[in-house]
Motif scaffolding. Structure first.
Motif, PDB file in Angstrom:
ATOM      1  N   TRP A 249      30.144  45.962  29.194  1.00 17.88           N
ATOM      2  CA  TRP A 249      31.374  46.729  29.224  1.00 17.88           C
ATOM      3  C   TRP A 249      32.031  46.610  30.597  1.00 17.88           C
ATOM      4  O   TRP A 249      31.422  46.199  31.570  1.00 17.88           O
ATOM      5  N   MET A 250      33.304  46.980  30.638  1.00 15.70           N
ATOM      6  CA  MET A 250      34.047  47.091  31.891  1.00 15.70           C
ATOM      7  C   MET A 250      34.702  48.472  31.888  1.00 15.70           C
ATOM      8  O   MET A 250      35.467  48.805  30.977  1.00 15.70           O
ATOM      9  N   SER A 251      34.364  49.254  32.896  1.00 19.45           N
ATOM     10  CA  SER A 251      34.901  50.611  32.975  1.00 19.45           C
ATOM     11  C   SER A 251      36.302  50.593  33.576  1.00 19.45           C
ATOM     12  O   SER A 251      36.643  49.717  34.363  1.00 19.45           O
ATOM     13  N   PRO A 252      37.128  51.566  33.221  1.00 18.35           N
ATOM     14  CA  PRO A 252      38.470  51.632  33.788  1.00 18.35           C
ATOM     15  C   PRO A 252      38.422  52.144  35.229  1.00 18.35           C
ATOM     16  O   PRO A 252      37.428  52.769  35.619  1.00 18.35           O
ATOM     17  N   PRO A 253      39.463  51.865  36.025  1.00 18.53           N
ATOM     18  CA  PRO A 253      40.648  51.077  35.670  1.00 18.53           C
ATOM     19  C   PRO A 253      40.364  49.580  35.732  1.00 18.53           C
ATOM     20  O   PRO A 253      39.586  49.122  36.554  1.00 18.53           O
ATOM     21  N   ALA A 254      40.993  48.835  34.828  1.00 17.30           N
ATOM     22  CA  ALA A 254      40.789  47.388  34.778  1.00 17.30           C
ATOM     23  C   ALA A 254      42.032  46.751  34.179  1.00 17.30           C
ATOM     24  O   ALA A 254      42.822  47.407  33.486  1.00 17.30           O
ATOM     25  N   THR A 255      42.201  45.490  34.449  1.00 16.96           N
ATOM     26  CA  THR A 255      43.301  44.723  33.850  1.00 16.96           C
ATOM     27  C   THR A 255      42.707  43.621  32.989  1.00 16.96           C
ATOM     28  O   THR A 255      41.669  43.051  33.314  1.00 16.96           O
TER      29      THR A 255
ATOM     30  N   GLN B  19      39.313  42.224  34.600  1.00 14.86           N
ATOM     31  CA  GLN B  19      39.078  42.343  36.030  1.00 14.86           C
ATOM     32  C   GLN B  19      39.070  43.802  36.443  1.00 14.86           C
ATOM     33  O   GLN B  19      40.001  44.550  36.154  1.00 14.86           O
ATOM     34  N   ALA B  20      38.001  44.222  37.113  1.00 17.17           N
ATOM     35  CA  ALA B  20      37.926  45.592  37.629  1.00 17.17           C
ATOM     36  C   ALA B  20      38.931  45.766  38.756  1.00 17.17           C
ATOM     37  O   ALA B  20      39.174  44.848  39.547  1.00 17.17           O
ATOM     38  N   ALA B  21      39.519  46.966  38.831  1.00 13.37           N
ATOM     39  CA  ALA B  21      40.549  47.221  39.834  1.00 13.37           C
ATOM     40  C   ALA B  21      39.971  47.527  41.204  1.00 13.37           C
ATOM     41  O   ALA B  21      40.603  47.260  42.224  1.00 13.37           O
ATOM     42  N   LYS B  22      38.771  48.098  41.240  1.00 12.49           N
ATOM     43  CA  LYS B  22      38.217  48.572  42.509  1.00 12.49           C
ATOM     44  C   LYS B  22      37.031  47.747  43.009  1.00 12.49           C
ATOM     45  O   LYS B  22      36.333  48.158  43.930  1.00 12.49           O
ATOM     46  N   SER B  23      36.779  46.616  42.378  1.00 15.62           N
ATOM     47  CA  SER B  23      35.670  45.756  42.809  1.00 15.62           C
ATOM     48  C   SER B  23      35.975  44.329  42.389  1.00 15.62           C
ATOM     49  O   SER B  23      37.022  44.049  41.784  1.00 15.62           O
ATOM     50  N   ASP B  24      35.045  43.437  42.679  1.00 16.03           N
ATOM     51  CA  ASP B  24      35.206  42.037  42.294  1.00 16.03           C
ATOM     52  C   ASP B  24      34.599  41.741  40.925  1.00 16.03           C
ATOM     53  O   ASP B  24      34.513  40.573  40.521  1.00 16.03           O
ATOM     54  N   ASP B  25      34.151  42.769  40.222  1.00 15.66           N
ATOM     55  CA  ASP B  25      33.531  42.565  38.908  1.00 15.66           C
ATOM     56  C   ASP B  25      34.524  41.927  37.941  1.00 15.66           C
ATOM     57  O   ASP B  25      35.681  42.359  37.835  1.00 15.66           O
ATOM     58  N   LEU B  26      34.068  40.913  37.240  1.00 13.79           N
ATOM     59  CA  LEU B  26      34.904  40.203  36.269  1.00 13.79           C
ATOM     60  C   LEU B  26      34.101  39.979  34.997  1.00 13.79           C
ATOM     61  O   LEU B  26      32.993  39.444  35.034  1.00 13.79           O
ATOM     62  N   LEU B  27      34.669  40.420  33.876  1.00 16.33           N
ATOM     63  CA  LEU B  27      34.027  40.235  32.584  1.00 16.33           C
ATOM     64  C   LEU B  27      34.796  39.170  31.812  1.00 16.33           C
ATOM     65  O   LEU B  27      35.998  39.288  31.599  1.00 16.33           O
TER      66      LEU B  27
END
Length: 212
Positions: free
Chosen positions: A22-28, A58-66
């Motif tokens: 999963w990717m938690s919000p906020p994300a684009t 793409q996570a808004a507050k980190s470099d995490d990318l799903l």
């Protein structure tokens, strides 16, 4: 599953309610379809000829990318669930306390209510009542009764029984479900256990209509 808050969840067909990833919000999120992928110089479809879509979240507050690779779309559904009412719990201890105070006779014939949230120096007793003989009864209420609740009621009883105007004070441990270890400990200490049927107490369960 894509939610309005920007979260994206990937579930399996079965086996668990928890998403696999999963990717938690906020994300684009950007969805590249087959045509865009063919025009892209950064993606080689020769290595993945069956790929239909590539989702990049793409996570808004980190470099995490799903990255999600989609090879076929079986179905796509969109539902507006309306305004989120928040979590509303039913059958919490406050509800049990109110209902039992209104139906104090569930503890036994001739029982009367003295007070809810009876104050003591170590905290309030959920319900103070009197039985048919006028003996004071301290009631501890839990949704699920465990050993900690028995210990709590024991402390109340030790304190209340020091008051000559109240003593003797007996204890009742009431819950929707009482764990076996808690029941054993309570009964060993002279505390009576009472199981409460929440649905019956609030009038949504017709006991007479039950087959068993």
């Amino acid at each position: 599953m894509v939610k309005n808050d920007g979260s994206v969840l990937i579930h399996s067909d079965g086996g668990s309610y928890k998403p696999l990833n999963w990717m938690s919000p906020p994300a684009t999120m950007h969805i590249a379809d087959r045509e865009e992928l063919e025009d892209s110089s950064t993606f080689d479809l020769a290595d993945d000829p069956d790929l239909q879509q590539l989702w990049r979240v793409q996570a808004a507050k980190s470099d995490d990318l799903l990255k999600i690779r989609v090879y076929s779309v079986v179905g796509e559904l969109s539902h507006d669930l309306g305004v989120d009412p928040g979590l509303i719990k039913d059958g919490v201890e406050a509800d049990l306390q109110r209902l039992l105070a209104e139906q104090i006779e569930r503890l036994g014939a001739g029982y009367t209510l003295v007070r809810r949230e009876y104050p003591t120096a170590i905290g309030p007793v959920d319900i103070m009542a009197k039985d048919a003989n006028g003996v004071s009864i301290a009631v501890e209420l839990k949704r699920v009764g465990d050993i900690d609740g028995v210990e709590q009621l024991t402390r109340y009883l030790e304190l209340l029984n020091r008051d000559p105007l109240l003593a003797p004070v007996k204890g009742v441990y009431a819950a929707q479900k009482i764990k076996p270890q808690a029941r054993t400990l309570a009964e060993d200490r002279g505390i009576r256990c009472v199981s409460l049927d929440y649905d019956a107490m609030r009038g949504v369960d017709d006991v007479e209509a039950r087959l068993f």
